[in-house]
Design a protein around this motif. Sequence first.
Motif, PDB file in Angstrom:
ATOM      1  N   GLY A  57       0.807  -1.213   0.000  1.00  0.00           N
ATOM      2  CA  GLY A  57       0.000   0.000   0.000  1.00  0.00           C
ATOM      3  C   GLY A  57       0.841   1.264   0.000  1.00  0.00           C
ATOM      4  O   GLY A  57       0.348   2.340  -0.330  1.00  0.00           O
ATOM      5  N   CYS A  82      -3.265   6.062  -3.154  1.00  0.00           N
ATOM      6  CA  CYS A  82      -2.772   5.296  -2.011  1.00  0.00           C
ATOM      7  C   CYS A  82      -3.918   4.938  -1.066  1.00  0.00           C
ATOM      8  O   CYS A  82      -4.087   3.777  -0.675  1.00  0.00           O
ATOM      9  CB  CYS A  82      -1.719   6.136  -1.275  1.00  0.00           C
ATOM     10  SG  CYS A  82      -1.165   5.453   0.280  1.00  0.00           S
ATOM     11  N   TYR A  98      -6.400   2.410  -2.765  1.00  0.00           N
ATOM     12  CA  TYR A  98      -5.875   1.054  -2.831  1.00  0.00           C
ATOM     13  C   TYR A  98      -5.889   0.413  -1.451  1.00  0.00           C
ATOM     14  O   TYR A  98      -6.297  -0.740  -1.276  1.00  0.00           O
ATOM     15  CB  TYR A  98      -4.458   1.075  -3.397  1.00  0.00           C
ATOM     16  CG  TYR A  98      -3.813  -0.282  -3.421  1.00  0.00           C
ATOM     17  CD1 TYR A  98      -4.190  -1.210  -4.373  1.00  0.00           C
ATOM     18  CD2 TYR A  98      -2.847  -0.619  -2.485  1.00  0.00           C
ATOM     19  CE1 TYR A  98      -3.619  -2.464  -4.395  1.00  0.00           C
ATOM     20  CE2 TYR A  98      -2.263  -1.870  -2.501  1.00  0.00           C
ATOM     21  CZ  TYR A  98      -2.652  -2.791  -3.456  1.00  0.00           C
ATOM     22  OH  TYR A  98      -2.081  -4.025  -3.464  1.00  0.00           O
ATOM     23  N   GLY A  99      -5.449   1.184  -0.458  1.00  0.00           N
ATOM     24  CA  GLY A  99      -5.430   0.669   0.913  1.00  0.00           C
ATOM     25  C   GLY A  99      -6.813   0.287   1.400  1.00  0.00           C
ATOM     26  O   GLY A  99      -6.994  -0.727   2.068  1.00  0.00           O
ATOM     27  N   THR A 158      -8.227  -3.125  -0.101  1.00  0.00           N
ATOM     28  CA  THR A 158      -7.745  -4.419   0.384  1.00  0.00           C
ATOM     29  C   THR A 158      -8.633  -4.968   1.500  1.00  0.00           C
ATOM     30  O   THR A 158      -8.570  -6.155   1.811  1.00  0.00           O
ATOM     31  CB  THR A 158      -6.297  -4.320   0.903  1.00  0.00           C
ATOM     32  OG1 THR A 158      -6.251  -3.316   1.909  1.00  0.00           O
ATOM     33  CG2 THR A 158      -5.337  -3.977  -0.198  1.00  0.00           C
ATOM     34  N   ASN A 205      -4.386   3.203   6.609  1.00  0.00           N
ATOM     35  CA  ASN A 205      -4.277   4.257   5.604  1.00  0.00           C
ATOM     36  C   ASN A 205      -3.690   5.538   6.163  1.00  0.00           C
ATOM     37  O   ASN A 205      -3.014   6.279   5.452  1.00  0.00           O
ATOM     38  CB  ASN A 205      -5.637   4.525   4.973  1.00  0.00           C
ATOM     39  CG  ASN A 205      -5.966   3.515   3.901  1.00  0.00           C
ATOM     40  OD1 ASN A 205      -5.279   3.441   2.895  1.00  0.00           O
ATOM     41  ND2 ASN A 205      -6.975   2.704   4.135  1.00  0.00           N
ATOM     42  N   THR A 221      -9.460  -4.731  -5.818  1.00  0.00           N
ATOM     43  CA  THR A 221      -8.437  -3.749  -5.470  1.00  0.00           C
ATOM     44  C   THR A 221      -7.814  -3.178  -6.741  1.00  0.00           C
ATOM     45  O   THR A 221      -7.445  -2.017  -6.787  1.00  0.00           O
ATOM     46  CB  THR A 221      -7.332  -4.382  -4.599  1.00  0.00           C
ATOM     47  OG1 THR A 221      -6.708  -5.419  -5.341  1.00  0.00           O
ATOM     48  CG2 THR A 221      -7.890  -4.918  -3.315  1.00  0.00           C
TER      49      THR A 221
END
Lengths: 312, 269
Positions: free
Chosen positions: B46, B84, B87-88, B91, B130, B190
């Motif tokens: 991440g 960022c 994406y985090g 998951t 995050n 993701t």
Amino acid sequence: MDTPMIETRALRKAFGSTTVLTGVDLAVPRGQVLGLLGPNGAGKTTTVEVLSTLLRPDGGSATVAGHDVVREPGRVREAISLTGQYAAVDELLTGRENLRLMARLAHLPRAAGRARGEELLGLFDLGDAADRLVRTYSGGMRRRLDLAVGLLTRPAVLFLDEPTTGLDPRSRSDLWAVIRDVVAQGATVLLTTQYLDEADALADRVAVLDHGRVIAQGTAAELKRQVGAAHVELQLADGRTERVATDASVPDVRRILADVETRRLPVESWRVAVPTLDDVFLTLTGRPADTASPSGDPAADDGAALLAREAS
Amino acid sequence: MTTTALAPARATTRPPAGGWALQDTAAMIGRSLRRSLRTPDTLIMGIALPVILMLLFVYVFGGAIQTGQAAYVDYVVPGIVLLCAGYGAATTAVSVASDMTGGLMNRFRTLPVRPVAALTGHVVESVVRNAVSTTLVVGVAYAAGFRPTAGPGEWLAVAGLVLLYVLALTWTAVCIGIVSSGPEAANGFTFAIMFLPYVSSAFVPPESMPRVLEWVATYQPVTPVTDTVRAWLVGAPGGQPLVALAWCAGLLVVARLTAAWLFRRRATR
């Protein structure tokens, strides 16, 4: 007389158009073990899921520890523990952390929960592995931890859904020993299994499930009696097999073997064959227990039932 | 074995004032945070992925992209931060899916616990993870020449908006996790979320895209959020705080309600 700890009447469940339970009647008295036996897709897991409040039945009734599973699921959950086919433990926690988490979620007092967890780690021979992540555990260790988690709250009723499927013989007999201990302390158990010897070894009574219906019920001995008497099976050198009925007593077997000797039969091997639950299943359903039900009957097909479940 | 060890006699405790919900949720959050520490690869990925993209865009493509601003790094970093965070958040779908398919959720459901607490645990873990990863990415950006002009108030506003964005995407990821057939399937999601920033104002101005893509970029949520973060951080024009807030809050409410509905539906088959 006590009311049964587990009781179902005409229990029905369908997933979409796939009927899985067509009317299951069961009664398990307090402190007894009922072995629910049947091939894949017979409805064993569905029965357990209804009884443990995970599935809502379509018809009929079910009570556990005196509480209706539909009307009082909370009370049922307080009385039960479920150990399923997949070890329901967190892979990324250690054994000890799993026990502590579940003790917290079961609302045990903190100190009592921890003490109980330590006690169970010892009883289930997991003390050395307690601080290892569960994903490093063997299959047998996982099942033991799973069962330990289930016993944190000292449940009155235990559901064991194929507890030893996929275990090696050693882990299997370890788990059997643990289950026997739990039963000896007075828990009521519903055990599903495909293994006839498992039901034979652990269960007070056996119910045979096929196509979502109980087709026979009784002690293992009673069921075996339905199939017929024991016999001496003689494997002859020319490939023929000869069967001689016996009461399996020592004098009777000696008499039969003496007879074999006087007739000079070319016997390669022999055994006393006492009917197994396999024979029971074969007699009752016309097919052996380890074959899946004939395709074309969706209710009996595990894959179809699963698909219907996903779609519903 | 001793008689006391296994005897079925249930010890019950009096519920605390306000019921068990808080304690249950705290236990689940603790569980999810522990899991997070045991899977550092999720956090590392991440961070690494956005950092690599940032370096690629700043040092390789950046020189060729006309943004109407002095330094491309100042243009792209807000978009990288959102990539960022997105994406985090995504998951989380994988964690939820493995709970749903692994039998653990069935155990939670047979406990006297509201199993939704398990979902809340995953969401809080996502927010914490995050916070760590976006902070580190901003740090790397600073090393790469990113020079924000924001004051404390603006930084706070950015943190608040990114938090809302993370919550909205995490609850969306929870929905995906509940309906997907397993962790592997959930993982695909993701990647889907990774692509959203490409067709937005994150890397290049939408005006430079073909008309259809420009239209998509203009009306998808990542663009107003990116533009707003960029406006707050480096004083760029084009911030639309109300549109950004509306998108995030709306998505959050819809995803939260959908997750609860999906979860109940799966629980009462």
